[in-house]
Design an enzyme around this catalytic site. Structure first.
Site, PDB file in Angstrom:
ATOM      1  N   LYS A  66      48.422  -8.405  35.200  1.00 56.49           N
ATOM      2  CA  LYS A  66      48.714  -8.263  33.781  1.00 56.49           C
ATOM      3  C   LYS A  66      50.175  -8.638  33.540  1.00 56.49           C
ATOM      4  O   LYS A  66      51.074  -8.146  34.227  1.00 56.49           O
ATOM      5  CB  LYS A  66      48.459  -6.813  33.356  1.00 56.49           C
ATOM      6  CG  LYS A  66      48.231  -6.609  31.874  1.00 56.49           C
ATOM      7  CD  LYS A  66      47.728  -5.190  31.630  1.00 56.49           C
ATOM      8  CE  LYS A  66      47.368  -4.968  30.177  1.00 56.49           C
ATOM      9  NZ  LYS A  66      46.823  -3.614  29.949  1.00 56.49           N
TER      10      LYS A  66
ATOM     11  N   GLU B   3      34.347   7.646  25.994  1.00 55.08           N
ATOM     12  CA  GLU B   3      34.511   8.693  24.979  1.00 55.08           C
ATOM     13  C   GLU B   3      33.344   9.678  24.975  1.00 55.08           C
ATOM     14  O   GLU B   3      33.538  10.876  24.750  1.00 55.08           O
ATOM     15  CB  GLU B   3      34.660   8.056  23.593  1.00 55.08           C
ATOM     16  CG  GLU B   3      35.956   7.294  23.394  1.00 55.08           C
ATOM     17  CD  GLU B   3      35.904   5.859  23.895  1.00 55.08           C
ATOM     18  OE1 GLU B   3      36.927   5.162  23.778  1.00 55.08           O
ATOM     19  OE2 GLU B   3      34.832   5.434  24.403  1.00 55.08           O
TER      20      GLU B   3
ATOM     21  N   ARG C 204      32.027   6.344  18.738  1.00 56.29           N
ATOM     22  CA  ARG C 204      31.230   6.148  19.945  1.00 56.29           C
ATOM     23  C   ARG C 204      30.715   7.473  20.510  1.00 56.29           C
ATOM     24  O   ARG C 204      29.778   7.492  21.296  1.00 56.29           O
ATOM     25  CB  ARG C 204      32.066   5.437  21.005  1.00 56.29           C
ATOM     26  CG  ARG C 204      32.848   4.259  20.479  1.00 56.29           C
ATOM     27  CD  ARG C 204      33.483   3.464  21.563  1.00 56.29           C
ATOM     28  NE  ARG C 204      32.475   2.633  22.229  1.00 56.29           N
ATOM     29  CZ  ARG C 204      32.763   1.713  23.135  1.00 56.29           C
ATOM     30  NH1 ARG C 204      34.016   1.542  23.513  1.00 56.29           N
ATOM     31  NH2 ARG C 204      31.831   0.987  23.693  1.00 56.29           N
TER      32      ARG C 204
END
Length: 621
Positions: free
Chosen positions: A282, A367, A395
């Site tokens: 990254k 979640e 969600r």
């Protein structure tokens, strides 16, 4: 832009020589750093997928072949390679979206920036194409190791494994991070793959050793099979994917374009489901984004491109107020624990995790699991605080309803980035939570108007033990304190009047807009009482008493106008047989295009001028 200016689509990419491709990769990184440092956006994720994205577009033929990006925050390189070069407009109103957008390009498919969905999209697309006889079209799903912590991804993998003949390629972009370092069993598993020697090379070595042994029938066959299996078990933990029936290629260096292309061409030609495991970094190629503070470069504001330091210094945020108060509460009460879904830093739990690491649980992009785990923690005598973005509560609604509320578990939900967030576009606006939560029995919801009210509401919320509590607040710098001039029971009076023409109910961060509206109405001779209920669900008896004493009521909220607090107040009044008109100003039932928060609010009419004009017309009818 040199070479990049000649790239109007993937076909142009395929005509470049090896040396030109190296130059193009560097040019893309320079363009990203220069552009995103001026506009803000997702810098680190895109710097990490330059060669990977180039390889995908050189091997596959988008849009004939479909490329699905999980989450989509790493799609900037894809946008550049499909001809969208005006990154000066990135995330600005009318400009390029920060996520894939079907309006922008036929190369974009999935606009929803919620994670762990790409594999379900991909098998659906691949299956649909197969049923339509379109056997020459591949589907490519690009999913990060962070998104693989989400349960939905594994539901899809389970289904994909049962359909091994689909022309479907899964590219795992493994950079050991989502927003922050990826954690959990999946992270450990992928780490073991990174540390593994190439299985095919080791197996070839094993075969050469065995071939030196005289053939003695079945025993040698069993020995060969046993050594193969032993080698595989020892040096090939990718066996989990293969045991699911998925052909596995890798790990490959995701910054080595030749290696990436070779793996992807093998996957393309295989004729069935193949998983390509690419190791990337990254922020690759930009030193500030690969230092210890790399997490800060997942998404950046305006920065100095040379140093990576912010140019715009913001004050205290709403999140800061929550974070500090939660830490104080945790010091006072050892039953306070916190959970989040791979968003430890953005939602303000880093300080708590540093001081009490055993009391903070980052469950990955999961979640649903977080909410049910919190219910279990509550049953075991703890008071969990679940901190997530408001948009991601969507969600886990079933778990909040059936696992938490039904069982009357004392869990506090802290919803960051509630209301209009703006630049991240439709899927990130936290505009659905109150509409969903109005139907949950026993749930109590607070909408603080400023930092002090966040602290007060949090203390009140964690004192509740017989059901879920929710606290929601917006993105950005915390609002200036608005002092109450009085109170009516639990309701704060922000502006009082003995005989008001209108009761103006302010919900949370809309308090500054509500008081500005009252000033404009006052200038027109209209007397207004402005109130902040603080706890807006359920609608309190104190608030209903105030509504019964005025000719009209108006509600200002940053939630769906059709199903929020105004609708709840109206329903309560009608249930009592009262016909007081209630006018609600909120977010219309539509997906909102990206722009600054102020631009979006103006577009939907949530400004003092627009609301005041509307109320003047209504009151004078």
């Amino acid at each position: 832009m040199g070479l990049l200016s000649s790239i109007t689509g993937p076909a142009d990419l395929k005509r470049l020589s090896a040396s030109q491709l190296v130059d193009l990769a560097q040019e893309i990184r320079t363009t990203l750093i220069d552009s995103v440092s001026r506009t803000g956006g997702h810098l680190g994720p895109n710097l990490g997928v330059v060669e990977l994205t180039m390889g995908i577009h050189r091997v596959f033929n988008s849009p004939h072949d479909t490329v699905v990006f999980d989450t989509g925050h790493q799609s900037y390189v894809h946008k550049l390679l499909t001809g969208r070069h005006d990154f000066a407009t990135l995330r600005k109103q009318g400009g390029i979206s920060g996520y894939p957008s079907r309006v922008e390009s036929e190369h974009d498919v999935v606009e929803n920036s919620h994670a762990s969905t790409s594999l379900s999209w991909a098998i659906g697309i691949a299956t649909g194409r197969k049923l339509r006889g379109e056997t020459d079209r591949h589907t490519v799903a690009v999913i990060g190791d962070g998104a693989l912590t989400g349960g939905m991804a594994w539901e899809a993998l389970n289904n994909i494994a049962a359909n091994p003949d689909l022309p479907l390629v899964i590219v795992v972009n493994d950079n050991e991070r989502s927003y922050a370092p990826t954690i959990g069993g999946m992270a450990d598993y992928l780490a073991s793959l990174r540390a593994t020697r190439n299985y095919e090379n080791v197996l070839s070595w094993g075969k050469r050793v065995l071939h030196k042994t005289p053939v003695v029938g079945r025993r040698t066959y069993e020995t060969l099979h046993g050594v193969k299996k032993g080698i595989k078990d020892i040096v090939s933990p990718q066996g989990m994917f293969e045991d699911l029936g998925l052909k596995y290629l890798g790990p490959v260096d995701g910054h080595d374009l030749e290696a990436v292309e070779t793996a992807l061409r093998r996957a393309h030609d295989f004729g069935g489901v193949v998983l390509v495991h690419a190791i990337t970094e990254k922020g690759h190629g930009y030193i500030p984004a690969t230092r210890d503070e790399a997490d800060r470069f997942h998404a950046v504001g305006v920065i100095n491109p040379e140093t990576g330091l912010p140019l715009e210094l913001s004050g205290r945020s709403w999140t800061d107020e929550f974070s500090d108060e939660l830490l104080e509460l945790a010091e006072e009460r050892d039953d306070i624990v916190a959970l989040t879904a791979s968003m430890l830093i953005p939602v303000g739990l880093a300080g708590l995790a540093q001081k009490y690491p055993e009391r903070v649980f980052d469950v990955g992009i999961a979640e649903q699991h977080a909410v049910t785990m919190a219910s279990g923690l509550s049953f075991a005598g703890m008071h969990p605080v679940v901190a997530i973005y408001a948009t991601f509560l969507n969600r886990a609604f079933d778990q909040l309803l059936m696992d938490c509320a039904l069982h009357k578990q004392g869990v506090t939900f802290v919803l960051d980035r509630a209301g209009v967030t703006g630049t991240d576009g439709a899927s990130h606006n936290g505009m659905w939570d109150m509409a969903l939560l109005t139907i949950v029995p026993g749930l109590r919801l607070a909408a603080p108007r400023d930092g002090q009210q966040i602290r007060t509401a949090l203390r009140e919320a964690v004192a509740v033990t017989d059901g879920p509590t929710v606290i929601r607040f917006p993105k950005g710098s915390v609002a200036e304190p608005i002092q109450a001039v009085g109170a009516h029971g639990s309701v704060d009076l922000l502006r009082d009047s003995e005989r008001p023409d209108l009761l103006l109910v302010s919900v949370g961060s809309m308090a500054s807009i509500a008081t500005a509206v009252a000033e404009k109405l006052g200038a027109q001779g209209i007397s207004t009482k402005v109130v902040d209920p603080r706890w807006v669900l359920p609608v309190s008896e104190d608030l209903l008493e105030l509504t019964s004493a005025v000719p009209a009521v108006a509600v200002i909220e940053d939630n769906l106008v059709e199903a929020g607090i105004g609708a709840a107040i109206t329903a309560q009044l009608r249930a009592r047989g009262e016909r007081t008109p209630v006018w609600t100003y909120g977010i219309p039932k539509q997906f909102l295009d990206h722009g600054s928060r102020g631009q979006v609010l103006e577009r939907i009419g949530l400004t003092p001028d627009t609301i005041a004009t509307s109320l003047i017309d209504r009151l004078r009818d």
